[in-house]
Design an enzyme around this catalytic site. Sequence first.
Site, short mmCIF file in Angstrom:
data_model
loop_
_atom_site.label_atom_id
_atom_site.label_comp_id
_atom_site.label_asym_id
_atom_site.label_seq_id
_atom_site.Cartn_x
_atom_site.Cartn_y
_atom_site.Cartn_z
N GLN A 1 3.21 84.70 27.15
CA GLN A 1 3.78 83.40 27.51
C GLN A 1 4.73 82.91 26.42
O GLN A 1 4.39 82.05 25.62
CB GLN A 1 2.62 82.41 27.68
CG GLN A 1 3.02 81.07 28.21
CD GLN A 1 3.03 81.02 29.70
OE1 GLN A 1 2.18 81.58 30.35
NE2 GLN A 1 4.00 80.32 30.25
N PHE A 2 5.94 83.46 26.38
CA PHE A 2 6.90 83.05 25.34
C PHE A 2 7.26 81.58 25.43
O PHE A 2 7.66 80.96 24.45
CB PHE A 2 8.16 83.94 25.38
CG PHE A 2 9.15 83.57 26.43
CD1 PHE A 2 10.18 82.69 26.15
CD2 PHE A 2 9.06 84.09 27.72
CE1 PHE A 2 11.11 82.35 27.11
CE2 PHE A 2 9.97 83.76 28.69
CZ PHE A 2 11.00 82.88 28.39
N THR A 3 7.08 80.98 26.61
CA THR A 3 7.46 79.58 26.79
C THR A 3 6.59 78.62 25.97
O THR A 3 6.93 77.45 25.83
CB THR A 3 7.42 79.17 28.27
OG1 THR A 3 6.10 79.35 28.78
CG2 THR A 3 8.41 80.00 29.09
#
Length: 149
Positions: A78-80
């Site tokens: 989940q880079f966000t």
Amino acid sequence: MRAVLQRVTRASVRVGGETVGEIGPGLVVLLGVARDDAEQDARYLVEKVLNLRVFDEEGGRMDLSVSDAGGALLVVSQFTLYGDVRRGRRPSWVEAAPPELAEPLYEFFVTEARRAGVRVETGSFRRMMEVELVNDGPVTILLDSRKLF
């Protein structure tokens, strides 16, 4: 490295209409990697995730870890989690690690969790995923290997 943990009764992740990971009771771990993270950050979070006492014992008190409770992990990249929205309306991803740095640390996290004896399912790195879960409680915990919230 950041993680959002959600205690669940069940969860799954689908890619292209196909289920690639699925668990019953346990924790969904949304995992983000920062550009300056290292294996020590992953080790710290694995230890925290596996030992947090967020599952109820017989008396109803949160006093069991995921392994004590016989639960599993569903780990989803989940880079966000590193989206910076302090200025403007479009998130900046400057603090997120590029994929060539993030993927090995994500895989290291998964390997270390499995090595500890917990069942671990995953999503698919760099793919659009549909994550479905039933939050139990709800219990949601934020973790960061470098900062306290």
